[in-house]
Every structure is written in C-alpha cells, then in structure tokens.
Enzyme design. Structure first.
Site, PDB file in Angstrom:
ATOM      1  N   HIS A 108      -2.730   7.241 -12.014  1.00 44.54           N
ATOM      2  CA  HIS A 108      -2.235   8.604 -11.825  1.00 44.54           C
ATOM      3  C   HIS A 108      -0.723   8.569 -11.631  1.00 44.54           C
ATOM      4  O   HIS A 108      -0.134   7.497 -11.430  1.00 44.54           O
ATOM      5  CB  HIS A 108      -2.895   9.239 -10.599  1.00 44.54           C
ATOM      6  N   ASP A 175      -4.628  12.347 -12.701  1.00 42.44           N
ATOM      7  CA  ASP A 175      -4.978  11.114 -13.427  1.00 42.44           C
ATOM      8  C   ASP A 175      -4.348  11.105 -14.817  1.00 42.44           C
ATOM      9  O   ASP A 175      -4.426  12.108 -15.543  1.00 42.44           O
ATOM     10  CB  ASP A 175      -6.505  11.015 -13.603  1.00 42.44           C
ATOM     11  N   ASP A 205      -3.835  -1.110  -9.035  1.00 41.45           N
ATOM     12  CA  ASP A 205      -4.431  -0.114  -8.151  1.00 41.45           C
ATOM     13  C   ASP A 205      -5.670   0.500  -8.812  1.00 41.45           C
ATOM     14  O   ASP A 205      -5.644   0.847  -9.997  1.00 41.45           O
ATOM     15  CB  ASP A 205      -3.371   0.982  -7.907  1.00 41.45           C
ATOM     16  N   GLU A 241      -7.777  -4.316  -7.681  1.00 42.28           N
ATOM     17  CA  GLU A 241      -8.485  -3.631  -6.605  1.00 42.28           C
ATOM     18  C   GLU A 241      -9.775  -3.071  -7.191  1.00 42.28           C
ATOM     19  O   GLU A 241      -9.776  -2.032  -7.835  1.00 42.28           O
ATOM     20  CB  GLU A 241      -7.629  -2.491  -6.032  1.00 42.28           C
ATOM     21  N   ASP A 309      -4.856  -0.248   3.700  1.00 42.12           N
ATOM     22  CA  ASP A 309      -5.751   0.917   3.745  1.00 42.12           C
ATOM     23  C   ASP A 309      -6.660   0.840   4.963  1.00 42.12           C
ATOM     24  O   ASP A 309      -6.518  -0.054   5.788  1.00 42.12           O
ATOM     25  CB  ASP A 309      -6.577   0.973   2.458  1.00 42.12           C
TER      26      ASP A 309
END
Ligand code: NOJ
Length: 553
Positions: A108, A175, A205, A241, A309
């Site tokens: 995004h 996105d 990511d 990730e 996170d």
C-alpha cells in the site's frame, strides 16, 4: 563448518537488528533520531556482533502508521536526514562488516502519496488502476480486519468517484494493484534504487496481502521479484513477514524451489516460545520445532522474541492465549486487538535478569537466524502511555540521562520513567557491568557466530529427563553443539543421551568455564540451576575448540 559456506550464505547465521532511525539517536540536536546519529552508533552494533541492520521505514510519511504509510519511495524523510546521510550510514556499516536491509512496504501507499492523489482524481485518471477499486464490495469477514480497534472494514468509499478502494490495513493506506504491470515495474525500480545505494535486501511487509489480489499464479510474481533482486545482487535477501500456519507458509518460500522469499519469520515458534515461558515448560516450543518444516535449500527461518508490533498470540488457542495474557500482561491496557501484548520482554518477566538471560540464550541457540528489536540487548522496557503498538517504540537509552538527544526528545513516545527509565537501563552502565544483559547478549552472539551448527545444522529435540528442560542438539559437517535450557524457577536434574559421537570426547561449556567427560554410552547427567542454560560443544579432549566446528576440506 566451512567458513566459505557461512560467508556465502551469510543470512543463514546472521544476527539481524531491527531499528527505527527516528528513535535511535539524534545527531543534529533537533530532538528527532536521524541517520547522522545512527551512523555514530554503528560501533555499538559492531561491538554487539550484529551482522545485518534492518531499517524500519525511513521514507517521507505523514506518520499515521509510524512510517508504514509512505508518500515517496525514493527519498529519505527530511526529519531523518538526506540521501547523502543515508549513503554515509550504509558505507560506515559496511566498513564494520555490517549489511543493511530495509522495509519494503509496497502492499500500500499513504493516501497522501501523489500516485493515490492522481488515482482518485476520477474514474479515468491515468493512475486509477494503480489501486484496487470496486463499485459494490462484499461485506468483509470481521476476522480479516487487521486493526479492529480502528477499522470495521477493508473498503473505503471515495466520495468523488462513488467507488470504494481496498485498504488491507488502515483506511489511509490504499492497497496498490499488483495485477498492474506498471505497478510491478515501479516496485522493481524501488528495489533497484535502494540496492544501488547499498542495501543488501529487504524485509517485505505483509507478503500475503501483497500478492493476494494477483490473478493467475500470485506466487510467480514473488519468484519474479526475487529473481530480479538476485540478478542485481546474488547475495541480497528477502525477509518475509508471513504470519501463517507452517503448511501454508512454505508456499512463500517457493515450496521446494526456494525461489521466492529467502527467509520467513517463525511466528509460530515465537508464540510457542512465550507460551513455554509462561508455563515454565518448554514442550510447546519443542512441538513447534518438531512440526516446523525444513526450509528449502538456501532459505531459512528468522527467529525472534519481540518485534515492533504487538506480540501477536493469534496462532495460539483461546485458552493458551489467556495463559500468556495472565502470565505476562494481565491488565487490559497491556493487551491490544484481543490477540496480543503491547509490551517488551523485560517488564513481562518482572525484570528477572535470570529469566531474561534464559530467553536470549534460547533465542540464539534455536535453529534459524535471530532477529533482535533495538534495545533488547539492554532490556529496554515499554511505555504504556504510547498509543497501541507504539508502546514499545520508545527512544533508545544510551546513558543515565537518556543520551538519545541533547534536547527534549520529540519522538512519538517518550522514554519510560522509574525501573525501566534511562537511569536504570542504559548502554553505558551495562558495558561496564560484567553481569549485565548487554554483556550476556554480546557473549551469546559471539558463541552463536562461532557455532553455525546451531543456526543451520540438523537439529533434534532430545528427551531431557526433566519436563522443565529443553535439550536440543545441532549437527553440521561433523560439529555438534547441544543447548540445554531450564525454563523453571527450580533446580533440574538433566539426563540425556548423545548418540553416535565416536571416540573419547568432552563436552565443553561455551558460556561458562567447564567441561564434562562424555561417557562411552553418551549419557550426560548434571544439575542445572533455576533458569540455567548450557551450550555444550562436543570435541576430542585435545582438540582446540575452534577446530571442533569442523571446517571441512
Ligand atoms: C506490518 C508492519 O509490521 C506493521 O507495523 C504495519 O502497521 C503493517 N504491516 C502495515 O504496513
């Protein structure tokens, strides 16, 4: 092991260190961390033994998701420095033998990115198809909402055009449409640009979200991206990730081909680790190690204890998650999204240094490449006054006065006060204290680098003789290391058998002075102190230890 292997496939026993330039060190006295400040601290990372720095997003951003909302992929956020400062930093890191990778956040953009502004100009806008639009999207499964505290869907109405755009994360993060070849070309250009400036790869990511909209075979896109990157630099890596169950995750490595993501974070192992810590019983972690598939050749797992996170516990059962909450974050304001903890490890463990040392000893002994989040080496705490996940993204603590900046820090979250404040937790003091966490982690890293069997050897979890103790054995090219960890606050009688080690051998403790004779039947017995740890290398009695990690011929 042959050093030519470990140098060539450097990521397989690297020490990765994640940091945010904004919160690491202020070099120009404006209260914000920057590349100049970070460059001055490279020797801290060198002394620690870090071999690869992962930079969190440092690009221009409105900062509504701490930089994961980007408005320009080709420059540096002016608050953090210039492209010139970036290059100086990468050069300095390389001078110390440290590679640099950075977040690649291309699922995004920010809604303030010029591409999106152009795209939303109207249904016929030139960049309209760079994003994902629908006239009438279906209702979304609430389980699929990543940030349920702020969002109730993944489609946002663009009033001007009357169409909805997709945002897998926050509504201000539209996105990109990876089905569009122009977008794919642009992403390749972004990789190429930063590699030309010295990056050795990317932490990718949100990989499943990134490719989910691609029609046909979405994975062929990941393979194309990897091939592009490795044509430019054969030693560059993609660290993905991908928080999925193991069987689904293997697809992201490119299954047996190993031609997609080079490394994937082991989210399952991480969650089972915390469950094991909470239970003072390593069985859940041992199960994960047994269930975890071997990565394809030259690919690898990335292991970690914490990251930037929430400490997500989404892959545990509800009952297991509640156990971890009860042990490590019983108050509501320590939890987030009903699935995780917004805490760092030291406060979770009530600052018990023995247990912290155990935790990092486990991390560095596990098969896989360890990834540290900045400050873990000194036991940095959290500041629960920070919003949501921001609680753990506090300024690095260098000296008793903080040492982050000569002026008052203008970071999103201030340093904590009290037990975890800079006066009690800082690099300077711990460098001078032989019993500190910093000295312990530095030693673990040194031994881990000397023992590549641990990171990428064949491994086996052995019967340990005590339910509180994890014994695992790693073998590679004739070298053997055994790691023994007592998860409980009581002594344990360890009793395990090492099979197949020929001849007379001793087991040398790599962490403290001491050797054990290995009897002919291979049976090893000793008493381990509460939360005790041992890393034992098997060697012939007169063999120098450095030769016992057989370097082969
Ligand atoms: C995953 C990142 O780790 C997280 O910090 C971010 O908010 C989301 N992706 C969206 O980019």
């Amino acid at each position: 092991m042959r050093l030519t292997y470990t140098a060539d496939l450097w990521w397989k026993n690297a020490v990765v260190y994640c940091l945010d330039v904004e919160t690491y060190k202020d070099g120009n006295g404006d209260g914000v961390g920057d590349f100049r400040g970070l460059t001055q601290q490279v020797d801290h990372l060198d002394r620690l033994g870090v071999t690869c720095i992962w930079l969190m997003p440092f690009f221009p951003t409105p900062g509504r998701d701490d930089g994961y909302d980007i408005t320009d992929f080709y420059s540096v956020d002016p608050r953090l420095g210039t492209l010139g400062d970036f290059v100086e930093f990468v050069r300095t890191a390389k001078d110390r033998g440290i590679r640099v990778i950075a977040d690649l956040v291309v699922n995004h953009t920010s809604d303030e990115h010029p591409w999106f502004k152009e795209a939303r100009a109207g249904r016929d806008a030139a960049k309209r198809d760079w994003y994902v639009w629908k006239d009438d999207p279906d209702p979304v499964d609430p389980e699929a909402i990543v940030f349920p505290d702020k969002e109730d869907g993944v489609w946002e109405l663009d009033k001007k055009s009357g169409q909805y755009y997709l945002h897998s994360f926050y509504r201000f993060q539209p996105d990109l449409n990876l089905d569009n070849p122009e977008v794919r070309d642009e992403i390749a250009r972004i990789l190429g640009f930063w590699m030309q400036l010295g990056l050795s790869g990317f932490r990718v990511d949100a990989v499943p979200f990134l490719i989910e909209g691609i029609r046909g075979d979405p994975h062929s896109y990941l393979a194309d991206l990897r091939a592009f990157m490795n044509r430019r630099d054969g030693g560059a890596i993609l660290l993905g990730e991908v928080n999925l169950p193991y069987p689904d995750l293997m697809r992201y490595f490119g299954d047996g081909n190993g031609d997609e993501v080079t490394m994937c974070f082991d989210f399952i192992g991480m969650q089972r680790f915390h469950l094991s810590m909470a239970r003072q019983n390593p069985q859940a972690l041992a199960d994960a190690l047994s269930q975890r598939p071997a990565p394809p050749k030259d690919c690898h797992w990335a292991t970690f204890v914490r990251n930037h996170d929430e400490l997500t516990l989404d892959k545990l059962t509800d009952a297991e998650r509640q156990e971890v909450f009860a042990a490590f974050g019983p108050k509501k304001d320590m939890q987030v999204f009903d699935r995780g903890l917004r805490r760092r490890l030291p406060p979770m463990l009530d600052g018990d240094l023995r247990r912290l040392k155990l935790a990092y000893s486990v991390l560095f002994s596990l098969p896989g490449t360890p990834v540290l989040f900045y400050g873990e080496e000194i036991g940095l705490g959290e500041n629960l006054k920070g919003e949501g996940r921001m609680a753990v993204r506090i300024p690095m603590q260098w000296t008793p006065d903080g040492g982050f900046s000569p002026v008052a820090a203008k970071t999103p979250v201030p340093s904590p006060t009290g037990k975890y404040g800079p006066r009690n937790v800082n690099v300077d003091a711990q460098r001078r204290d032989p019993d500190s966490l910093l000295r312990w982690v530095t030693m673990l890293i040194e031994r881990y680098r000397e023992s590549p069997e641990l990171a990428w050897g064949d491994y086996d979890v052995l019967a340990s003789g005590d339910e509180a103790v994890l014994v695992h054995r790693a073998d590679a090219e004739g070298g053997t290391v055994v790691a023994v960890h007592n998860f409980a606050d009581r002594e344990a009688e360890v009793d395990f058998v090492l099979k197949g080690l020929d001849g007379r051998r001793v087991l040398t403790d790599l962490l403290v002075d001491g050797t054990l004779d290995l009897p002919a039947d291979g049976r090893v017995r000793f008493t381990l102190e509460p939360y005790g740890t041992r890393w034992l290398r098997s060697a012939a009695p007169d063999q120098p230890l450095e030769d016992a990690s057989a370097k082969g011929s």
